[in-house]
Design a protein around this motif. Structure first.
Motif, PDB file in Angstrom:
ATOM      1  N   UNK A   6       0.795  -1.216   0.000  1.00  0.00           N
ATOM      2  CA  UNK A   6       0.000   0.000   0.000  1.00  0.00           C
ATOM      3  C   UNK A   6       0.831   1.270   0.000  1.00  0.00           C
ATOM      4  N   UNK A   7       2.151   1.154   0.128  1.00  0.00           N
ATOM      5  CA  UNK A   7       3.020   2.321   0.106  1.00  0.00           C
ATOM      6  C   UNK A   7       3.109   2.850  -1.323  1.00  0.00           C
ATOM      7  N   UNK A   8       3.443   4.131  -1.461  1.00  0.00           N
ATOM      8  CA  UNK A   8       3.609   4.731  -2.782  1.00  0.00           C
ATOM      9  C   UNK A   8       5.099   4.950  -3.032  1.00  0.00           C
ATOM     10  N   UNK A   9       5.517   4.829  -4.267  1.00  0.00           N
ATOM     11  CA  UNK A   9       6.928   5.031  -4.595  1.00  0.00           C
ATOM     12  C   UNK A   9       7.142   6.443  -5.103  1.00  0.00           C
ATOM     13  N   UNK A  10       8.026   7.164  -4.413  1.00  0.00           N
ATOM     14  CA  UNK A  10       8.344   8.547  -4.764  1.00  0.00           C
ATOM     15  C   UNK A  10       9.858   8.675  -4.845  1.00  0.00           C
ATOM     16  N   UNK A  11      10.361   9.049  -5.999  1.00  0.00           N
ATOM     17  CA  UNK A  11      11.808   9.196  -6.196  1.00  0.00           C
ATOM     18  C   UNK A  11      12.557   7.959  -5.708  1.00  0.00           C
ATOM     19  N   UNK A  12      12.050   6.790  -6.068  1.00  0.00           N
ATOM     20  CA  UNK A  12      12.652   5.492  -5.742  1.00  0.00           C
ATOM     21  C   UNK A  12      12.568   5.113  -4.262  1.00  0.00           C
ATOM     22  N   UNK A  13      11.803   5.858  -3.461  1.00  0.00           N
ATOM     23  CA  UNK A  13      11.625   5.556  -2.035  1.00  0.00           C
ATOM     24  C   UNK A  13      10.176   5.118  -1.809  1.00  0.00           C
ATOM     25  N   UNK A  14       9.982   4.027  -1.072  1.00  0.00           N
ATOM     26  CA  UNK A  14       8.643   3.580  -0.728  1.00  0.00           C
ATOM     27  C   UNK A  14       8.158   4.391   0.473  1.00  0.00           C
ATOM     28  N   UNK A 170       8.586   5.420   6.615  1.00  0.00           N
ATOM     29  CA  UNK A 170       7.343   4.978   7.225  1.00  0.00           C
ATOM     30  C   UNK A 170       7.165   5.628   8.590  1.00  0.00           C
ATOM     31  N   UNK A 171       6.239   5.087   9.374  1.00  0.00           N
ATOM     32  CA  UNK A 171       5.957   5.572  10.718  1.00  0.00           C
ATOM     33  C   UNK A 171       6.241   4.447  11.696  1.00  0.00           C
TER      34      UNK A 171
END
Length: 221
Positions: A6-14, A170-171
């Motif tokens: 469910x995480x989104x990938x932004x600039x190669x980071x989940x 993440x958190x």
């Protein structure tokens, strides 16, 4: 099941998308929490300990005479595991996993405990408890997110790399810390905003620009 589902990938980071909606503010006065998140001190690898100890004289000046004496008697800011926790490590398994993901196989120990609290905490005239390392950094004009221990700075976020080499933002998901006021009754701006400098410290300014841009696109939908 992957915990990054469910995480989104932004600039190669989940990225855990909850950081775009979940509010967070570290405000000792507002919550009257007496720095509860410092319940057992930070977990620190040797290089971080060396950096802080280079400023020991200035940092220890904020402490009570009792705390200062305890640190000096210990001859270092890190505790000795066998003496500090004679019955075994008290770090919760969730937190231990988060730290190991962050530091890899590095040797690490906890900051010295005194009266069952982090020895680097002090109480000001208003009765509020603060971190001497944090106060020292601010008063010396240092960027505290870059100066303090990574274990402390990243809270309540979690930065790590998966077994497949993918970076993750993440958190922290340690259930037994959910009673801490800032986590139980969150307030303030969404985490991606209120913790901007922390995210930049761990993942860089260019990444943060991409993160903020993604948040902006979400907001327009």
């Amino acid at each position: 099941m992957s915990q990054e589902k469910g995480f989104v990938e932004i600039a190669s980071v989940l990225v855990n998308p909850e950081i775009f909606t979940r509010p967070y503010a570290c405000d000792v006065e507002k919550y009257g929490c007496k720095s509860m998140c410092c319940y057992r001190s930070c977990i620190v690898p040797p290089k971080e300990a060396d950096r802080i100890e280079a400023h020991a004289e200035g940092i220890l000046a904020y402490l009570s005479p009792e705390n200062r004496e305890a640190v000096k008697k210990n001859v270092a800011i890190l505790g000795v595991c066998e003496k500090q926790c004679p019955t075994g490590c008290v770090i919760h398994e969730d937190e231990a996993r988060a730290i190991k993901r962050n530091f890899g196989g590095a040797d690490f120990r906890c900051v010295l405990l005194f009266n069952n609290d982090c020895s680097l905490l002090y109480t000001n005239r208003e009765g509020l408890r603060y971190c001497a390392v944090h106060t020292y950094a601010i008063e010396k004009g240092l960027v505290w997110e870059e100066f303090k221990f990574a274990d402390c700075v990243q809270y309540p976020l979690s930065f790590y790399t998966t077994e497949k080499g993918k970076e993750v933002l993440s958190i922290q998901d340690t259930p037994y810390l959910n009673h801490i006021p800032c986590m139980k009754d969150p307030a303030g701006e969404p985490m991606y905003k209120s913790l901007q400098k922390t995210i930049e410290t761990f993942l860089g300014r260019d990444f943060y620009k991409e993160l903020a841009a993604h948040a902006g696109k979400k907001g327009k939908k």
